[in-house]
Design a protein around this motif. Structure first.
Motif, PDB file in Angstrom:
ATOM      1  N   ALA A 358       5.071  14.720  -6.140  1.00 35.06           N
ATOM      2  CA  ALA A 358       5.091  13.185  -5.376  1.00 35.06           C
ATOM      3  C   ALA A 358       5.746  12.094  -6.284  1.00 35.06           C
ATOM      4  CB  ALA A 358       3.664  12.670  -4.889  1.00 35.06           C
ATOM      5  N   ALA A 363       5.508   4.762  -3.580  1.00 36.17           N
ATOM      6  CA  ALA A 363       4.079   4.789  -2.983  1.00 36.17           C
ATOM      7  C   ALA A 363       3.286   4.156  -3.724  1.00 36.17           C
ATOM      8  CB  ALA A 363       3.567   6.202  -2.829  1.00 36.17           C
ATOM      9  N   PHE A 388       3.385   3.975   1.514  1.00 34.44           N
ATOM     10  CA  PHE A 388       4.894   4.722   1.023  1.00 34.44           C
ATOM     11  C   PHE A 388       6.042   4.192   1.655  1.00 34.44           C
ATOM     12  CE2 PHE A 388       3.282   7.218   4.807  1.00 34.44           C
ATOM     13  CZ  PHE A 388       4.716   7.496   5.432  1.00 34.44           C
ATOM     14  N   TRP A 400       3.174  13.292   2.080  1.00 38.99           N
ATOM     15  CA  TRP A 400       2.121  12.426   1.521  1.00 38.99           C
ATOM     16  C   TRP A 400       0.879  12.383   1.951  1.00 38.99           C
ATOM     17  CZ3 TRP A 400       3.539   9.870  -2.460  1.00 38.99           C
ATOM     18  CH2 TRP A 400       4.810   9.200  -2.499  1.00 38.99           C
ATOM     19  N   CYS A 431      -2.372   6.377   6.426  1.00 39.28           N
ATOM     20  CA  CYS A 431      -1.237   6.529   5.200  1.00 39.28           C
ATOM     21  C   CYS A 431       0.130   6.384   6.046  1.00 39.28           C
ATOM     22  CB  CYS A 431      -1.215   8.133   5.175  1.00 39.28           C
ATOM     23  SG  CYS A 431       0.069   8.790   4.098  1.00 39.28           S
TER      24      CYS A 431
END
Length: 631
Positions: A358, A363, A388, A400, A431
Motif C-alpha cells: 500500500a 492515504a 485515500f 484499501w 474508508c
C-alpha cells in the motif's frame, strides 16, 4: 429550632481541633491560626428541615463549617439545575459569598440534625492574612482539592517514580548554558574540531540573527561526511539537518521528552523570541522518565514485525502506572499514553503497508474519539478511519479495505479491541476519499437525524496519524465552516449533550447505582462526556480547530470572555475525572469489563468532595450550554 449560638466549651476544643485537622485547609494550617479560629468560632445546631441561610439575610456574616449532618442549597441560581448542592462533614460554605462580602443566591436547609461551627467573616479575613494555606483554599478551592488528591496518590506510588516537578520544569530553567554554534559557512574541519575539543555531540548552525538554521550530530558525520566522501572544506550548511525541531523557553521537560520520542532525536534547541538560547539533551532530563518514555518509544519504532509490537504494547500500561506514581496530572498522562499509542498505530500501519504494497503517500490513517482528542486512558477500543486518494474510488477501495482490515486486526492483537459499533477503517463506510468524507459530513449536518448526531460526536474529533497529513486539512476546514453555517445543527448537538446529566440527586449529593453491593458512578458517561460534548459544540461554533477538550474549553473561554476562574474549574474538573479513570484502570481488578466505573465508597474524603464539586462544575457548564442553545 436551632439552639442559640455559643462558643466552644474548653472540654470540646481538643475534639474539635482533631476533627478540623482531618480536612483541608485546616490539615495544612499551623497551630496558632487554628487556635485563633477555635477561639472565635461559634457552635450552632440545626434541626432537620430548618433554614440555615437565605438571600434575604443580606451580606453573609459567617463562614459555616459542617461538623456533623448535612446542609443542602436550593433555589436562586441552583433552581436552574435539576439538583441542588449538598455540604457534608468537613465542608465550608458559602465561600464565595463570604470572600465577596455579599448575600447568598440560594437558600440553605439542614437535611438532617446538623452541627456547624460559624467563623465570623472578620476572623476569616484575619486568618487569610495569617495562614497561606487557608487563603489559598479560599481563593482556589477546586485546585487545592485536586492538588491534595494528586499528592496522596504520589505518596502511595513514591517508591516507583520521580517527583512531579521534573516534568513541569520550564526549559528556560533546565537549559542554563548557551550552546555552541557556528555560522552556515563554517568549514566542516573547523566545526568537527570544535566538537572534538569540547566533547560535545552536536553543532548547532545559526544565522546572523541568532536563529537556528540547522544541526550536525556525530551520527550525521558518519552518513553525510565520512561515507559520502565529503571534503572537510565543505561548508557545514551543505550537510546539516534542516529544518530543526525546536522548543521555546516556555515549554516543559515533558514537552522535550515527547518531542525526542516522537522524532527519534537526542537534542532539542531552545529559543526565546526566535533566538537560540539553550540546548536540551536526553542527559538533561531526569533519568527515570527519559528511560521509560525513550525505551518504550524506541522499542515500538524498531519493531520489525507485528508479533514484536504485541509484546511491546504491554509496556504502555506499565509506563502509565509509573507516570501516575510521579504525581502527574491526567492531562500529562493521557497525552503521553496517546502519544505512545500514536507511535504504535503508525508503526502498525507502516508494517502492514509493506505487507500489502500500500502506498501511504496516497492515504492517511485517522484517529477518532478519545485518541483523536489525545485523551486516551488505558482501557480503550479502536475508533479510526481512512482517507485515500483515488481516480476511481469504487475500484480502488477494495485494496484499501483489505489493508485496513489487517491494520485493525493487528491493533486488536496489540490490546486495542475492535470497536463493537464498527467505527473502524475496515468498514466501507469509513474508508473514503476526502471528497466522500466531506459529502458525508455535509449530510450529517444538513439532516441532523439521531444517527447523524451520534456520528458527528465520534468523527468530528478526527486527527491524522499516519500517511499524508495534508489530506485531512480540507476536511477539518469543511466541518468548521459548514457547522457554523447551520445553527440548527449546533442546537441539535446541544440537545443530545444535555441528555446525559451529572449524577447529582435533588439534595446535591452524588447519586449512585447499586451494582452487586457497590455504589457506582460511570465516570465516562456521567462525567467526562459532559465536558467533552460541550467543548466540541463550542469549538464548532467558534471555529476552534483543536480536538483536545482542554484546548477547546480554553479557546472557547477566550472567545466568549469567560472568567478565568470558571474556565479553569471546568478544565480541572474534567481532568480530575480522567485522573480517577486512570487510577481505577491501573489499580483495580476487573477494570477491563467496567473500566470507567468507580465505587464512590472506596474514595477517600478528599476525592469524594472533589468528585461532587466536579459534577457541580459539569452541571454549570450544561446550564451555560442550555442558555446558549435551547433558550
Amino acid at each position: 429550632m436551632a439552639a442559640a449560638s455559643s462558643s466552644l466549651p474548653d472540654a470540646l476544643r481538643a475534639e474539635a481541633q482533631a476533627e478540623l485537622q482531618r480536612f483541608p485547609p485546616f490539615s495544612q494550617m499551623a497551630t496558632e491560626p487554628l487556635q485563633r479560629l477555635l477561639d472565635g468560632a461559634l457552635q450552632q445546631h440545626y434541626a432537620a428541615g430548618q433554614t440555615v441561610l437565605e438571600p434575604d439575610d443580606g451580606p453573609v456574616r459567617h463562614l459555616w463549617y459542617v461538623r456533623h449532618g448535612a446542609i443542602s442549597g436550593q433555589q436562586g441560581l441552583a433552581s436552574m439545575a435539576t439538583a441542588g448542592f449538598q455540604y457534608e462533614a468537613g465542608d465550608l460554605f458559602p465561600v464565595g459569598a463570604v470572600t465577596g462580602e455579599r448575600a447568598v443566591t440560594a437558600t440553605y436547609l439542614a437535611t438532617q440534625d446538623t452541627t456547624c461551627l460559624l467563623i465570623p467573616a472578620a476572623l476569616v479575613r484575619e486568618l487569610a492574612h495569617a495562614s497561606a494555606p487557608f487563603a489559598d483554599f479560599l481563593n482556589r478551592r477546586m485546585l487545592q482539592f485536586v492538588e491534595l488528591s494528586r499528592r496522596a496518590v504520589q505518596v502511595a506510588y513514591s517508591l516507583q517514580t520521580l517527583a512531579e516537578q521534573s516534568q513541569e520544569t520550564r526549559l528556560g530553567t533546565l537549559s542554563r548554558e548557551r550552546p555552541v554554534s557556528c555560522p552556515p559557512g563554517t568549514p566542516l574541519a573547523e566545526a568537527l574540531a570544535t566538537m572534538h575539543a569540547l566533547h560535545i555531540g552536536s553543532m548547532l548552525v545559526t544565522d546572523s540573527q541568532g536563529c537556528v538554521a540547522g544541526i550536525l550530530t556525530r551520527h550525521d558525520v558518519l552518513g553525510r561526511v565520512t561515507l559520502a566522501g565529503r571534503s572537510l572544506d565543505t561548508p557545514i550548511a551543505q550537510v546539516m539537518t534542516t529544518p530543526v525541531q525546536i522548543l521555546s523557553t516556555e515549554h516543559t521537560a515533558q514537552d522535550a521528552a515527547v518531542l525526542m520520542s516522537r522524532h527519534g532525536i537526542r537534542h532539542v534547541p531552545v529559543t526565546e523570541s526566535g533566538r537560540l538560547v539553550g540546548l536540551v539533551s536526553e542527559r538533561d532530563l531526569f533519568a527515570m522518565q527519559r528511560l521509560s518514555l525513550k525505551q518504550v518509544g524506541t522499542a515500538i519504532r524498531s519493531a520489525r514485525d507485528l508479533a514484536t509490537l504485541q509484546v511491546v504494547a504491554q509496556d504502555i500500561r506499565r509506563f502509565a502506572g509509573n507516570l501516575l506514581g510521579q504525581g502527574l496530572g491526567a492531562r500529562q498522562i493521557t497525552e503521553l499514553i496517546s502519544h505512545l499509542n500514536d507511535v504504535l498505530t503508525a508503526r502498525v500501519v507502516e508494517l502492514v503497508a509493506d505487507q500489502h504494497g500500500a502506498d501511504l503517500r496516497r492515504a492517511c490513517w485517522m484517529a477518532l474519539g478519545s485518541e483523536g482528542r489525545c485523551e486516551q486512558t488505558i482501557a480503550t477500543d479502536q475508533d479510526n478511519g481512512l482517507v485515500f486518494v483515488a481516480d476511481e474510488p469504487a475500484v480502488q477501495r477494495a485494496a484499501w479495505l483489505a489493508f485496513a482490515k489487517t491494520v485493525n486486526e493487528a491493533l486488536a492483537g496489540c490490546g486495542f479491541p475492535l470497536c463493537k459499533g464498527g467505527v473502524m477503517a475496515m468498514n466501507p463506510a469509513w474508508c473514503l476519499t476526502a471528497r466522500e468524507w466531506c459529502e458525508r459530513f455535509d449530510n450529517w449536518i444538513e439532516r441532523g437525524a439521531p444517527e447523524d448526531l451520534l456520528n458527528a460526536s465520534i468523527f468530528f474529533d478526527f486527527r491524522p496519524l499516519a500517511g499524508v497529513f495534508e489530506l485531512v486539512k480540507p476536511m477539518r476546514d469543511f466541518v468548521g465552516r459548514r457547522a457554523r453555517a447551520v445553527p440548527r445543527f449546533l442546537r441539535q448537538m446541544a440537545e443530545v449533550a444535555l441528555q446525559h446529566r451529572p449524577p447529582l440527586n435533588w439534595l446535591g449529593g452524588i447519586e449512585t447505582t447499586n451494582e452487586n453491593g457497590r455504589e457506582v458512578v460511570d465516570l465516562k458517561l456521567q462525567g467526562v462526556s459532559v465536558f467533552v460534548e460541550a467543548a466540541r459544540i463550542y469549538a464548532l461554533a467558534h471555529g476552534i480547530e483543536h480536538t483536545s477538550t482542554r484546548l477547546r474549553l480554553q479557546g472557547f473561554a477566550a472567545a466568549a470572555g469567560v472568567a478565568a476562574a470558571e474556565s479553569e474549574a471546568w478544565i480541572e474538573g474534567f481532568e480530575f475525572l480522567q485522573f480517577l479513570r486512570l487510577r481505577a484502570q491501573l489499580g483495580a481488578e476487573g477494570w477491563q469489563t467496567r473500566p470507567n466505573a468507580v465505587d464512590v465508597r472506596t474514595l477517600n474524603d478528599i476525592d469524594r468532595r472533589i468528585l461532587k464539586e466536579t459534577f457541580r462544575m459539569a452541571r454549570r457548564l450544561q446550564q451555560r450550554l442550555e442558555l446558549d442553545y435551547l433558550r
